[in-house]
Design a protein around this motif. Structure first.
Motif, mmCIF file in Angstrom:
data_model
loop_
_atom_site.group_PDB
_atom_site.id
_atom_site.type_symbol
_atom_site.label_atom_id
_atom_site.label_comp_id
_atom_site.label_asym_id
_atom_site.label_seq_id
_atom_site.Cartn_x
_atom_site.Cartn_y
_atom_site.Cartn_z
ATOM 1 N N LEU A 99 45.946 -16.398 41.793
ATOM 2 C CA LEU A 99 46.236 -17.354 41.588
ATOM 3 C C LEU A 99 44.630 -18.456 42.418
ATOM 4 O O LEU A 99 44.361 -19.028 42.791
ATOM 5 N N TYR A 102 42.365 -18.274 40.810
ATOM 6 C CA TYR A 102 42.494 -19.971 39.607
ATOM 7 C C TYR A 102 41.423 -20.623 40.929
ATOM 8 O O TYR A 102 40.806 -21.646 40.548
ATOM 9 N N ALA A 103 41.939 -20.997 42.372
ATOM 10 C CA ALA A 103 41.331 -21.446 42.952
ATOM 11 C C ALA A 103 39.904 -21.665 43.291
ATOM 12 O O ALA A 103 39.764 -22.741 43.425
ATOM 13 N N GLU A 193 42.404 -25.671 47.646
ATOM 14 C CA GLU A 193 42.409 -25.362 46.300
ATOM 15 C C GLU A 193 43.358 -24.852 46.084
ATOM 16 O O GLU A 193 44.386 -24.346 44.892
ATOM 17 N N ALA A 197 46.735 -24.187 45.455
ATOM 18 C CA ALA A 197 48.033 -22.709 44.649
ATOM 19 C C ALA A 197 49.160 -22.312 45.346
ATOM 20 O O ALA A 197 49.734 -22.461 44.552
ATOM 21 N N LEU A 210 52.100 -22.318 37.114
ATOM 22 C CA LEU A 210 50.870 -21.449 36.760
ATOM 23 C C LEU A 210 50.983 -20.701 35.801
ATOM 24 O O LEU A 210 49.128 -20.635 36.091
ATOM 25 N N TYR A 214 46.751 -21.212 35.169
ATOM 26 C CA TYR A 214 46.076 -19.713 34.801
ATOM 27 C C TYR A 214 45.302 -19.656 33.700
ATOM 28 O O TYR A 214 44.173 -19.292 33.253
#
Length: 270
Positions: A99, A102-103, A193, A197, A210, A214
């Motif tokens: 995560l 991803y952020a 972000e 997340a 999530l 992702y």
């Protein structure tokens, strides 16, 4: 852009105040340190609250996954660690590195003229033009007040070709063109972000939201890969999915095998 005429101006703490940050997040800037992750871990052991973000202008002994050395010139990167105290079961913690990647990728897309340049290689390497622009190291520590996660992020901002730590790296200066965003603005975006997340994960640690988000942006999914393991022969096949535990699912032509980030040395194109 910063009004400073310096090519690598120092961070301005006044532009990182609570009015620009998510609730509960507080930023401290230091000139140099061997490792922001180590510093934040020590603060956590002494009882520091979640939400601390320690940023350094120069990290002199940084580490990546599997204790790989990672150092950069002063003020050329955005290098920081944040303290989290997740209130979810330990079985779900493997999602933290994913995560975070991803952020960071989501934040970069808001600053680039072509958001499509940003990629996310499983588990958490952030790419520009298929070259690594950011790395992440998440460490779990036991403290007197319970387990904590220290999330370290290093984002290459103004590194030149001759300063890249490895040949397959890049920077926003090299890959994203000019103007290069201010590091203060980048940090605010990444933290926003990341908190979003993180809160979504805490609200639904084993949910599909999530995982689906992702997997949709992970450029590893759909590619032929060679997974190098600590022991035994590499696993070669097609990365077909990311499962509910954040593991990469590889189809070797016989079966679909999930591999966790902590169980692999490298994932490379086959």
């Amino acid at each position: 852009m910063s009004p400073s005429s310096e090519p690598r101006p120092p961070l301005d703490p006044e532009r990182l105040g609570p009015d620009r940050l998510p609730a509960g997040v507080r930023v401290e800037v230091v000139a140099a340190t061997p490792s922001t992750n180590a510093d934040v871990a020590a603060r956590a052991a002494a009882g520091e609250r979640a939400g601390l973000v320690l940023v350094t202008e120069h990290q002199t002994a940084g580490r990546g996954r599997l204790d790989r050395v990672w150092t950069t010139p002063p003020r050329a990167c955005l290098t920081f660690s944040t303290l989290m105290r997740p209130d979810v079961g330990m079985a779900h913690w493997p999602w933290l590195p994913l995560l975070t990647g991803y952020a960071v990728a989501a934040a970069l897309r808001t600053h680039l003229a072509d958001p499509g340049l940003v990629g996310l290689k499983w588990p958490n390497d952030v790419l520009l033009h298929e070259r690594k622009v950011a790395g992440i190291l998440v460490e779990r520590h036991e403290t007197p007040t319970g387990p904590v996660a220290v999330v370290g992020i290093g984002l290459n901002v103004t590194l030149r070709d001759d300063e890249l730590p490895v040949p397959h790296a890049t920077s926003l200066l090299l890959a994203g063109g000019r103007p290069v965003p201010d590091r203060e603005d980048l940090l605010v975006s990444v933290l926003g972000e990341l908190v979003e997340a993180y809160d979504a994960w805490r609200a639904e640690p084993s949910g599909e939201r999530l995982r689906t988000a992702y997997a949709a942006v992970c450029t590893t999914v759909g590619r032929r890969v060679r997974v190098e393991l600590p022991v035994g022969l590499p696993l070669t096949g097609t990365a077909v999915d990311v499962d509910a535990g954040g593991r990469l699912v590889v189809d070797d032509g016989i079966s679909r095998l999930p591999v966790g980030a902590g169980d692999v040395v490298h994932v490379r194109p086959a």
